[in-house]
Scaffold this active site. Structure first.
Site, PDB file in Angstrom:
ATOM      1  CG  LEU A 153      -2.020  -0.838   1.373  1.00 47.73           C
ATOM      2  CD1 LEU A 153      -2.836  -0.679   2.665  1.00 47.73           C
ATOM      3  CD2 LEU A 153      -3.024  -0.286   0.345  1.00 47.73           C
ATOM      4  CG  ASP A 154       0.754   3.785  -3.359  1.00 44.53           C
ATOM      5  OD1 ASP A 154       1.829   3.400  -3.739  1.00 44.53           O
ATOM      6  OD2 ASP A 154      -0.164   4.121  -4.045  1.00 44.53           O
ATOM      7  CG  HIS A 155       3.611   7.693   1.603  1.00 46.96           C
ATOM      8  ND1 HIS A 155       3.780   8.051   0.270  1.00 46.96           N
ATOM      9  CD2 HIS A 155       3.509   8.907   2.202  1.00 46.96           C
ATOM     10  CE1 HIS A 155       3.690   9.178   0.006  1.00 46.96           C
ATOM     11  NE2 HIS A 155       3.436   9.966   1.275  1.00 46.96           N
TER      12      HIS A 155
END
Length: 192
Positions: free
Chosen positions: A44-46
């Site tokens: 998951l992206d930050h």
């Protein structure tokens, strides 16, 4: 020694890896999960939140990560403005992002979900409404949901993954993790 399977609710602005290779100071999985030798199944992206599965079972990791197996991932996306029926139909059929045509997706409008507040909160504009969509994909390209909603004119402001296959985020709060239940583990057994 039996494999470990963990569910984790990744908070906003946390890297979905155990080390931080970037010059920007950010929290990582190491700050939340003290279990050795487990690795995330996908990323998951930050700036995205939600459900992550971690395991030391490489075969399961591969089966859930490889798009050829068509496993579903479900997201709740808060988007800017109110999506039109036409935009939702485009998302359902697939859209072109970065010279790639996405697979068809399941997309539905969603009443505002009861979620913990995000820190920091999304940008708020008094004269621009927001809406929520539930989007289920069978692939996971980099920043795909954000690129898809932007491609049809409704940028994503907040993104939460709420399900991976039959695994649900339901009983976790941001930053919490737990082992899979026996029932959840049985739901994954057909994958390996």
């Amino acid at each position: 020694m039996p494999y470990r399977y963990l569910l984790f609710y990744k908070p906003y602005n946390v890297l979905s890896q155990f080390t931080n290779d970037s010059p920007v100071e950010r929290l990582t999985l190491r700050d939340y999960i003290p279990v050795p030798n487990v690795y995330p199944v996908g990323r998951l992206d930050h700036d995205s939140e939600g459900l992550m599965l971690l395991t030391d079972n490489g075969q399961l990791q591969h089966r859930l990560s490889d798009p050829k197996f068509h496993h579903t991932k479900t997201y709740w996306a808060q988007v800017e403005n109110i999506p039109t029926d036409e935009a939702i139909a485009q998302l359902r059929k697939g859209v072109t992002i970065q010279n790639y045509r996405t697979r068809p997706a399941i997309v539905d409008r969603l009443d505002e979900p009861d979620l913990p507040p995000r820190d920091p909160p999304i940008r708020f504009r008094q004269n621009i409404p927001t809406a929520w969509l539930q989007i289920t994909l069978t692939e996971g390209k980099n920043r795909q949901v954000r690129r898809m909603t932007a491609a049809v004119g409704f940028p994503t402001l907040r993104l939460i993954r709420v399900a991976i296959a039959k695994l649900q985020l339901s009983d976790l709060s941001p930053g919490e993790w737990r082992d899979l239940t026996d029932e959840e583990l049985r739901s994954l057994k057909h994958l390996f």
